[in-house]
Design an enzyme around this catalytic site. Structure first.
Site, short mmCIF file in Angstrom:
data_model
loop_
_atom_site.label_atom_id
_atom_site.label_comp_id
_atom_site.label_asym_id
_atom_site.label_seq_id
_atom_site.Cartn_x
_atom_site.Cartn_y
_atom_site.Cartn_z
N LYS A 273 -5.46 -16.95 -24.52
CA LYS A 273 -5.57 -18.34 -24.06
C LYS A 273 -5.42 -18.42 -22.54
CE LYS A 273 -2.08 -19.32 -26.72
NZ LYS A 273 -1.94 -18.06 -27.44
N ALA B 141 6.22 -18.24 -25.00
CA ALA B 141 4.83 -17.93 -24.71
C ALA B 141 4.74 -16.90 -23.59
CB ALA B 141 4.09 -19.20 -24.27
N HIS C 229 1.41 -15.83 -21.29
CA HIS C 229 -0.03 -15.96 -21.05
C HIS C 229 -0.40 -15.10 -19.85
CE1 HIS C 229 -0.08 -20.13 -23.22
NE2 HIS C 229 0.36 -19.15 -23.98
N THR C 230 -1.22 -14.09 -20.10
CA THR C 230 -1.54 -13.12 -19.06
C THR C 230 -2.82 -13.49 -18.35
OG1 THR C 230 -0.65 -11.50 -20.60
CG2 THR C 230 -1.75 -10.63 -18.64
N THR D 251 11.37 -14.72 -30.64
CA THR D 251 11.45 -14.14 -29.31
C THR D 251 12.88 -14.22 -28.77
OG1 THR D 251 10.94 -16.26 -28.30
CG2 THR D 251 9.07 -14.81 -28.76
N ARG E 112 18.23 -35.31 -32.76
CA ARG E 112 18.57 -36.36 -31.79
C ARG E 112 19.85 -36.09 -31.01
NH1 ARG E 112 17.54 -40.26 -36.56
NH2 ARG E 112 18.42 -38.38 -37.44
N THR F 22 8.15 -10.18 -25.05
CA THR F 22 9.23 -9.32 -25.53
C THR F 22 8.89 -7.84 -25.47
OG1 THR F 22 8.40 -9.51 -27.78
CG2 THR F 22 10.09 -11.10 -27.13
N GLY F 23 7.64 -7.49 -25.19
CA GLY F 23 7.24 -6.08 -25.15
C GLY F 23 7.12 -5.43 -26.53
N ARG F 24 7.33 -6.21 -27.59
CA ARG F 24 7.25 -5.63 -28.94
C ARG F 24 5.82 -5.25 -29.27
NH1 ARG F 24 9.73 -10.34 -32.58
NH2 ARG F 24 8.67 -11.59 -31.00
N THR G 255 -15.13 -10.26 -22.14
CA THR G 255 -15.42 -8.82 -22.25
C THR G 255 -14.45 -7.98 -21.41
OG1 THR G 255 -16.98 -9.04 -20.42
CG2 THR G 255 -17.88 -9.23 -22.66
P1 GDP Z 1 -2.22 -15.54 -24.69
O1 GDP Z 1 -0.78 -15.60 -25.05
O2 GDP Z 1 -3.11 -16.16 -25.72
O3 GDP Z 1 -2.52 -16.06 -23.31
O4 GDP Z 1 -2.61 -13.98 -24.67
P2 GDP Z 1 -1.76 -12.79 -24.01
O5 GDP Z 1 -1.85 -12.88 -22.54
O6 GDP Z 1 -0.40 -12.72 -24.61
O7 GDP Z 1 -2.53 -11.53 -24.59
C1 GDP Z 1 -3.87 -11.30 -24.31
C2 GDP Z 1 -4.01 -9.95 -23.59
O8 GDP Z 1 -5.35 -9.54 -23.62
C3 GDP Z 1 -3.64 -10.01 -22.12
O9 GDP Z 1 -3.09 -8.77 -21.74
C4 GDP Z 1 -4.98 -10.23 -21.42
O10 GDP Z 1 -5.00 -9.74 -20.09
C5 GDP Z 1 -5.88 -9.42 -22.30
N1 GDP Z 1 -7.26 -9.90 -22.41
C6 GDP Z 1 -7.71 -11.18 -22.47
N2 GDP Z 1 -9.04 -11.20 -22.69
C7 GDP Z 1 -9.44 -9.90 -22.77
C8 GDP Z 1 -10.69 -9.26 -23.03
O11 GDP Z 1 -11.72 -9.90 -23.23
N3 GDP Z 1 -10.70 -7.89 -23.06
C9 GDP Z 1 -9.57 -7.16 -22.86
N4 GDP Z 1 -9.67 -5.84 -22.91
N5 GDP Z 1 -8.37 -7.73 -22.62
C10 GDP Z 1 -8.31 -9.08 -22.59
P1 IMO Z 2 1.64 -17.09 -26.87
O1 IMO Z 2 1.61 -18.49 -26.28
C1 IMO Z 2 2.67 -14.61 -30.30
C2 IMO Z 2 6.19 -15.79 -32.61
C3 IMO Z 2 7.41 -14.88 -32.60
C4 IMO Z 2 7.94 -15.15 -33.99
C5 IMO Z 2 7.65 -16.64 -34.18
C6 IMO Z 2 8.86 -17.53 -33.88
O2 IMO Z 2 1.81 -16.03 -25.88
O3 IMO Z 2 0.47 -16.90 -27.78
P2 IMO Z 2 10.02 -18.30 -31.62
O4 IMO Z 2 10.68 -17.50 -30.53
O5 IMO Z 2 8.88 -19.13 -31.16
O6 IMO Z 2 11.00 -19.08 -32.43
O7 IMO Z 2 9.42 -17.19 -32.62
O8 IMO Z 2 6.60 -16.95 -33.29
N1 IMO Z 2 5.72 -16.21 -31.27
C7 IMO Z 2 4.60 -15.76 -30.70
N2 IMO Z 2 3.72 -14.81 -31.10
N3 IMO Z 2 2.43 -15.29 -29.17
C8 IMO Z 2 3.27 -16.27 -28.77
O9 IMO Z 2 3.00 -17.09 -27.73
C9 IMO Z 2 4.45 -16.51 -29.52
N4 IMO Z 2 5.48 -17.36 -29.40
C10 IMO Z 2 6.23 -17.18 -30.48
O10 IMO Z 2 7.04 -13.54 -32.42
O11 IMO Z 2 7.17 -14.46 -34.94
MG MG Z 3 0.82 -14.30 -25.33
#
Ligand code: GDP
Ligand code: IMO
Ligand code: MG
Length: 434
Positions: A16, A39, A41-42, A128, A142, A300-302, A413
């Site tokens: 995203k 969250a 978001h990279t 997380t 509340r 979390t690096g998991r 891509t």
């Molecule tokens: P988000 O939480 O939905 O924003 O997604 P994350 O950032 O947690 O995980 C998506 C990962 O995939 C990140 O490391 C992005 O840099 C990488 N990524 C996104 N789009 C692409 C793609 O089209 N190809 C590749 N190889 N990596 C992508």
């Molecule tokens: P983004 O925005 C993937 C998962 C956790 C756990 C569950 C509940 O990067 O897509 P929480 O800490 O929210 O109570 O954990 O939701 N989780 C995610 N998994 N991407 C995320 O965010 C997440 N945020 C929470 O791993 O299973």
């Molecule tokens: Mg993410």
């Protein structure tokens, strides 16, 4: 001219952040509507990789207004840390970031509750451990504290004292909750609050005024459809409304002001944490997807659990979000695979299920029924036009569109901004993106 919601269609981490960063150029503002720093978001811009946890991904685009809506939960020290990181990268925060006054705070006792619950739970969620669940629980009960409440410090201290005392009264004697001192929490929170208090606004007023002025807003969802507290794979979900509907309650912008919903889907499926996952691959193909896709949690690096695409779950996401169109990410990760699988239905004992079941107990017994498609075994990494996509890969995309009954308008891509194909579909034309 359009106001668009970007929503994850799977279990989060669909890409995203990359999609929001890529298309935010065409919008005046980006608003987060739910979730907190669970969250990750990279966004990759040139040589720089930035992981945003709370701040909307639009912040990396010069002059874009970024807003945290009332539906977000804010960990103040985490927010100020993220802002300082952005400033070090020369990103302008002042004047561009606004924070909704009604957003609830994640406080130290929420994190302790989350961690201690996970440790002893019979059925851990694999959270997380950022305190998200307990913060939303307090909001619903509340007794939550909203960021705007800190404008009245003495009332804030009163609420803190009451909340800490109530939580301590219910905690087992070995709980770390007993080490908490409301005065210490108060002074720490106030220190961080002073750094951001100038950013506080009525998010609904700011957003609706921008819309009145003809400005376009992108709503950035966190997590994904299957993690939504109402619609996801309960109880293995997060605690907020991650689906498109959450954008309205989480920002104070009504449904009739929103023009469309863009679903982000990864070309395969991943999940972090516990819970059923019918197309999970525990074999070398799953390992290959994890390695090629770099599937390790951005927060979390998991290691992320990996599996094939699940069209049953995707059709559910299309329905509950009323998706206008799709953005498909990480197509390049599938490049070397000789055969790809798409789950078309589930086998549940002697039944064939075509609709995504809402019961976790049913979902965990479901066996995927696959359609196989030949791989293209050529690189798509970094391709920027559909003409450069191998024929067999295009056949895969066409088949996916047929199965899902919806257009794929954006193809990613690679992780970088410009490693993206925007197709001239009716939806993207209507939104002014092509
Ligand atoms: P988000 O939480 O939905 O924003 O997604 P994350 O950032 O947690 O995980 C998506 C990962 O995939 C990140 O490391 C992005 O840099 C990488 N990524 C996104 N789009 C692409 C793609 O089209 N190809 C590749 N190889 N990596 C992508
Ligand atoms: P983004 O925005 C993937 C998962 C956790 C756990 C569950 C509940 O990067 O897509 P929480 O800490 O929210 O109570 O954990 O939701 N989780 C995610 N998994 N991407 C995320 O965010 C997440 N945020 C929470 O791993 O299973
Ligand atoms: Mg993410």
């Amino acid at each position: 001219m359009a106001n668009v919601i970007v929503v994850g269609t799977q279990w989060g981490d669909e890409g995203k952040g990359k999609i929001v960063d890529t298309i935010s150029e065409s919008f005046e503002a980006v608003a987060r509507y739910q979730g907190g720093n669970n969250a990750g978001h990279t966004v990759v811009v040139g040589n720089e990789m930035v992981i945003l946890h709370l701040v909307p991904s639009g912040i990396l685009r010069k002059g874009k207004i970024c807003i945290l809506g009332n539906g977000v939960v804010v960990d103040l020290p985490a927010l100020t840390h993220e802002l300082n990181q952005l400033r070090r990268l020369d990103v302008k925060v002042e004047g561009n970031l606004h924070i909704g006054k009604n957003a609830h705070l994640v406080l130290p006792y929420h994190k302790i509750l989350d961690q201690e619950r996970e440790k002893v739970a019979v059925r851990p969620i694999g959270t997380t451990r950022r305190g998200i669940g307990p913060a939303y629980a307090d909001k619903a009960a509340r007794v939550g504290i909203r960021i705007g409440d800190l404008f009245n410090p003495s009332l804030f201290l009163d609420h803190l004292r009451t909340n800490v005392a109530e939580k301590q009264a219910r905690a087992p004697k070995e709980s770390a909750l007993h080490t908490l001192d409301p005065e210490a929490i108060f002074s720490e929170q106030m220190t961080h609050f002073r750094e951001v208090q100038a950013f506080l606004v009525d998010a609904s007023v700011v957003l609706n005024t921008m819309i009145d002025d003809g400005k376009k807003i992108l709503f950035e969802g966190a997590q994904g459809t299957l993690l939504d507290v109402d619609l996801g794979t309960y109880p293995y979900v997060t605690s907020s409304s991650a689906t498109a509907g959450g954008a309205c309650t989480g920002t104070g912008v009504g449904p009739t002001r929103i023009d469309g919903v863009l679903g982000v889907m990864k070309a395969y499926t991943t999940r972090v944490g516990e819970g059923p996952f019918p197309t999970e691959l525990k074999d070398s193909t799953g390992e290959e997807l994890r390695n090629r896709g770099g599937e390790y949690g951005a927060t979390t690096g998991r290691p992320r659990r990996c599996g094939w695409l699940d069209a049953v779950a995707l059709r559910f996401a299309i329905r509950v979000n009323a998706l206008s169109t799709l953005a498909l990410t990480k197509l390049d990760v599938l490049d070397p695979l000789p055969v790809l699988k798409i789950c078309r239905a589930y086998r549940f004992w002697d039944q064939t299920l075509e609709e995504f079941p809402n019961e976790t107990d049913v979902l965990k017994e479901c066996q995927p029924m696959y359609e196989e498609i030949e791989g293209w075994k050529e690189s798509t990494l970094g391709r920027t036009s559909i003409a450069e996509i191998p024929k067999k890969c295009r056949a895969f995309l066409d088949r996916l569109e047929t199965i899902l009954g919806i257009d794929i308008s954006i193809i990613s891509t690679g992780p970088e901004r410009d490693q993206t194909i925007l197709l001239p579909t009716p939806t993207l034309k209507q939104w002014g993106l092509v």
